[in-house]
Design a protein around this motif. Structure first.
Motif, PDB file in Angstrom:
ATOM      1  N   ASP A 130       0.816  -1.218   0.000  1.00  0.00           N
ATOM      2  CA  ASP A 130       0.000   0.000   0.000  1.00  0.00           C
ATOM      3  C   ASP A 130       0.846   1.264   0.000  1.00  0.00           C
ATOM      4  OD1 ASP A 130      -2.389  -1.323  -0.079  1.00  0.00           O
ATOM      5  OD2 ASP A 130      -2.832  -1.122   2.060  1.00  0.00           O
ATOM      6  N   ARG A 171      -7.420  -1.131  -2.405  1.00  0.00           N
ATOM      7  CA  ARG A 171      -6.274  -0.494  -3.041  1.00  0.00           C
ATOM      8  C   ARG A 171      -6.720   0.692  -3.892  1.00  0.00           C
ATOM      9  NH1 ARG A 171      -1.153  -2.067  -4.305  1.00  0.00           N
ATOM     10  NH2 ARG A 171      -1.170  -2.707  -2.114  1.00  0.00           N
ATOM     11  N   ALA A 174      -7.153   3.565  -1.698  1.00  0.00           N
ATOM     12  CA  ALA A 174      -5.859   4.116  -1.296  1.00  0.00           C
ATOM     13  C   ALA A 174      -5.299   5.016  -2.394  1.00  0.00           C
ATOM     14  CB  ALA A 174      -4.884   2.982  -0.984  1.00  0.00           C
TER      15      ALA A 174
END
Length: 290
Positions: A130, A171, A174
């Motif tokens: 990440d 994801r 993010a």
């Protein structure tokens, strides 16, 4: 002249879905821009047309940027460039984004695969953690802002295949938090997964339609109905081109000539590439030398 990124943003923010035909060289981009308001450069297509190699990380940053520069010059529509992983660290991402801005791109895609990357519809992909994924996007945003550009940054995640749909959505969030303007979850494997992707983010969403790929293949009207803002058809022209060229060579080998194969006439092609304009310009210079 309006910044290519600004023009692309206007397309993405409009009520209608932005349809990106894939271009693999300057000529295909010129043809695409005759009918569409934006054009996409596929890393898969550029690797094929430039190197004759699969999309497995063989095309480097310099070669990619050079091809994008050629494509931008050849067409009037804003170009979305596939910048793969950004080609290294955050510094490499910054350099890549800066080079794409200098080449005139209206948008770039930065993905979260481990280098060397591979086509998003291949198996055995791996993605970075990440923190690195966010850092790539932050670096792209910083480079864009420092250049005072309106470049559209598409954050792509390939987490679906190695980690599952839930991880891919996380994801994508993010990447959105890191500043991506558009979110691209690569290779959903069902209509239900596409629907989830289309509605999971505040940012506009991006779908990829590949004939024979992992994602159910749909028309852009169907994709728009699911809620997507952007859709790309990256390989359609490359696959059609490959078939047409192979058929032409087969005809030449088997029949001794190629009249059986459908093609433009010489004059039609001459018109397409604007040869008359260049010939007239050449005459102007010839007259001054008399």
């Amino acid at each position: 002249m309006t910044d290519a990124g600004t023009r692309l943003r206007e397309n993405v923010d409009s009520d209608d879905i932005t349809v990106l035909p894939g271009a693999f060289d300057a000529l295909s981009a010129r043809l695409a821009s005759e009918r569409f308001d934006a054009v996409f450069t596929s890393g898969f297509g550029l690797s094929a047309s430039t190197l004759g190699l699969p999309d497995l990380g063989f095309l480097d940053r310099t070669a990619n940027v050079d091809r994008v520069d050629d494509i931008v010059k050849a067409c009037d529509a804003p170009v979305v460039a596939d910048a793969d992983t950004g080609y290294g660290s955050a510094l490499n991402v910054r350099r890549t984004v800066g080079d794409m801005i200098d080449a005139g791109a209206g948008g770039v895609i930065i993905e979260d695969q481990v280098a060397p990357k591979r086509c998003g519809h291949m198996d055995e992909k791996r993605v970075v953690g990440d923190d690195e994924a966010r850092t790539r996007i932050r670096a792209a945003v910083d480079a864009r802002d420092e250049a005072d550009s309106d470049l559209v940054i598409v954050g792509r995640t390939d987490a679906r295949e190695p980690q599952g749909m839930g991880s891919a959505v996380e994801r994508g969030r993010a990447l959105e938090e890191a500043g991506a303007d558009v979110i691209f979850v690569e290779a959903p494997e069902s209509r239900e997964e596409l629907e989830r992707t289309a509605t999971a983010f505040e940012a506009p969403t991006f779908a990829n339609m590949i004939e024979g790929g992992k994602t159910p293949y749909m028309s852009y009207d169907e994709v728009e109905a699911l809620g997507f803002d952007v859709v790309v058809y990256p390989l359609s022209s490359l696959l059609a081109y490959t078939r047409a060229v192979r058929d032409t060579y087969d005809a030449l080998a088997d029949e001794g000539e190629t009249s059986s194969v459908g093609k433009l006439s010489f004059n039609e092609y001459d018109d397409l590439i604007g040869a008359d304009e260049y010939r007239e310009t050449a005459k102007e210079y010839a007259e001054t030398n008399k």
